[in-house]
Write a protein that holds these residues in place. Sequence first.
Motif, PDB file in Angstrom:
ATOM      1  N   GLY A 117       0.827  -1.203   0.000  1.00 45.06           N
ATOM      2  CA  GLY A 117       0.000   0.000   0.000  1.00 45.06           C
ATOM      3  C   GLY A 117       0.862   1.254   0.000  1.00 45.06           C
ATOM      4  N   TYR A 119       0.780   3.317   2.225  1.00 39.88           N
ATOM      5  CA  TYR A 119       1.187   3.489   3.611  1.00 39.88           C
ATOM      6  C   TYR A 119       2.646   3.059   3.830  1.00 39.88           C
ATOM      7  CZ  TYR A 119      -1.139   4.658   8.024  1.00 39.88           C
ATOM      8  OH  TYR A 119      -1.571   5.297   9.154  1.00 39.88           O
ATOM      9  N   LEU A 122       5.068   5.451   2.240  1.00 36.89           N
ATOM     10  CA  LEU A 122       5.319   6.614   3.105  1.00 36.89           C
ATOM     11  C   LEU A 122       6.323   6.254   4.197  1.00 36.89           C
ATOM     12  CD1 LEU A 122       1.621   7.830   3.434  1.00 36.89           C
ATOM     13  CD2 LEU A 122       3.500   9.204   2.513  1.00 36.89           C
ATOM     14  N   TYR A 146       1.399  11.301   8.475  1.00 40.17           N
ATOM     15  CA  TYR A 146       2.622  12.054   8.141  1.00 40.17           C
ATOM     16  C   TYR A 146       3.302  12.556   9.412  1.00 40.17           C
ATOM     17  CZ  TYR A 146       0.265  12.606   3.536  1.00 40.17           C
ATOM     18  OH  TYR A 146      -0.392  12.409   2.349  1.00 40.17           O
ATOM     19  N   ASN A 199       0.307  16.421  -0.694  1.00 38.90           N
ATOM     20  CA  ASN A 199      -0.741  15.432  -0.959  1.00 38.90           C
ATOM     21  C   ASN A 199      -1.790  16.094  -1.843  1.00 38.90           C
ATOM     22  OD1 ASN A 199      -3.467  14.037   1.006  1.00 38.90           O
ATOM     23  ND2 ASN A 199      -2.529  13.199  -0.824  1.00 38.90           N
ATOM     24  N   ASP A 231       2.474  12.464  -2.229  1.00 41.50           N
ATOM     25  CA  ASP A 231       1.455  11.422  -2.053  1.00 41.50           C
ATOM     26  C   ASP A 231       0.326  11.687  -3.049  1.00 41.50           C
ATOM     27  OD1 ASP A 231      -0.695   9.893  -1.226  1.00 41.50           O
ATOM     28  OD2 ASP A 231      -0.311  10.162   0.909  1.00 41.50           O
ATOM     29  N   LYS A 265      -6.636   2.832  -4.130  1.00 44.08           N
ATOM     30  CA  LYS A 265      -7.441   3.987  -4.542  1.00 44.08           C
ATOM     31  C   LYS A 265      -7.674   3.959  -6.054  1.00 44.08           C
ATOM     32  CE  LYS A 265      -6.727   5.241  -0.326  1.00 44.08           C
ATOM     33  NZ  LYS A 265      -7.717   5.282   0.732  1.00 44.08           N
TER      34      LYS A 265
HETATM   35  N1  PMP Z   1      -2.146   8.493   1.498  1.00 45.72           N
HETATM   36  C1  PMP Z   1      -3.374   9.031   1.645  1.00 45.72           C
HETATM   37  C2  PMP Z   1      -3.537  10.500   1.445  1.00 45.72           C
HETATM   38  C3  PMP Z   1      -4.472   8.227   1.969  1.00 45.72           C
HETATM   39  O1  PMP Z   1      -5.670   8.789   2.120  1.00 45.72           O
HETATM   40  C4  PMP Z   1      -4.273   6.835   2.145  1.00 45.72           C
HETATM   41  C5  PMP Z   1      -5.407   5.906   2.502  1.00 45.72           C
HETATM   42  N2  PMP Z   1      -6.429   6.437   3.230  1.00 45.72           N
HETATM   43  C6  PMP Z   1      -2.980   6.319   1.988  1.00 45.72           C
HETATM   44  C7  PMP Z   1      -1.949   7.169   1.664  1.00 45.72           C
HETATM   45  C8  PMP Z   1      -2.683   4.854   2.194  1.00 45.72           C
HETATM   46  O2  PMP Z   1      -3.019   4.131   1.064  1.00 45.72           O
HETATM   47  P1  PMP Z   1      -2.952   2.523   1.008  1.00 45.72           P
HETATM   48  O3  PMP Z   1      -4.301   2.032   1.405  1.00 45.72           O
HETATM   49  O4  PMP Z   1      -2.593   2.206  -0.405  1.00 45.72           O
HETATM   50  O5  PMP Z   1      -1.897   2.097   1.965  1.00 45.72           O
END
Ligand code: PMP
Length: 442
Positions: A117, A119, A122, A146, A199, A231, A265
Amino acid sequence: PIATSEIFKLAFSLQAKMSRPVQAQRLEGIDKNIWVEFVKLAATYSKVNLGQGFPDFPPPDFLKEAFVRALSGENHMLHQYTRAFGHPPLVKILAQFFGKLLGRDLDPMTNVMVTVGAYQALFCCFQAFIEEGDEVIIIEPFFDCYESMTKMAGGTPVFVPLRPKAPKDGKLMSSEDWKLDPAELASKFNEQTKAIVLNSPNNPLGKVFSRRELELIADLCVKHDVLCISDEVYEWLVYDGKEHIRIASLPGMWDRTVIIGSAGKTFSATGWKVGWTMGPNRLLQHLRNVHQNSVYHCATIAQEAVAQGFQREFELYGKADSYFIQLPKELQQKRDWLVQSLDAVGMKPIVPEGTYFLVADISKFKSDIPDVPDSDEPYDSRFAKWMVKNKGLAAIPLSAFYSGPHKSIYNHFIRFCFAKEEATLKAANDILQKWKQEKTSP
Ligand code: PMP
């Protein structure tokens, strides 16, 4: 009398009990997480859940079919580990697809890395780039991790808010009305600034940063030699003909930007947890190091299916059948429904230019849920809890997307997710209408 052996046993068990502090210092102050609380509240009380960000409709058939083919096909090696930094078919098509959009040749092996993901993408960035003493500029409101990821890496978050300006003509506010103050932004950059997190489209407001705004950020990054963690997980979810501009395509930015994306997404499959990073090898080599020493591999079958999804989208790019055209079209309609529902009951929506979130002003509902003076909890948080418990409608307080001192300023908004079936949005509308009637009838 107690036998000596019993006394020894007791003494030993007392001695064996751990008493030293176990929590690593880096976790200090980041143990509270609103998602844990609000996800649980929604699960317990909600009849209609517009809280956490995920669609309640299925991913497209072509994607599900690709997954089933990968799962039950001849190639049983898809059940085993694949290349650690990304399944080759996925990194290849991502390089091809985004290389075209960015107007540069991307090497699938060094310019792309697959993650669990966005996540984890990041997490890799913060761990790879941020250290003790580094400052990270975060634009408020922001996706909450963040802040904690900066702190966990030893860095200091420096916040700069988007400033809202109400439109004069009585029109509904748009996410476009929330802007950075250029002088304020510039004042946050200094010798310690290592990175800025961008973002766009922004969760929770749905703001799509304009070219001018991105140029402002880019110029400051170049001037102060700062990294940009970009992001872009909502890159396809932009409305009203707006364009998502990739900051890495601006002069001087490719070399200092890590782009982050999410198949969750992109293809409405958040549970698959396939994400990616893209950028120059000079930066990605360090992300690979963190990835290798933490997660190492991501689920092979999910990567194979996402690769096939991108292959399809590559062939259909810009055509009416493309999912990247169809999904935003459908979501724009859903956005408009929710805007109407909220506007009709006086919960003033801020019309988002992108994402599947919508922030609404709850000021007019304050008489229903009176404020508690001197409470530590921001008003919108108590409002959202009351709403889910008493009306069965789940949403997320906007203050959750602000840093400590700013939580009490931006405390009269809640965020809804509108990536939901028509029936779900209708049920939300029914709740709101009924609520309004109860308010107006004596
Ligand atoms: N960045 C943002 C701005 C998000 O809103 C999200 C999910 N809510 C993520 C990253 C994480 O995405 P993923 O589910 O692919 O880990």
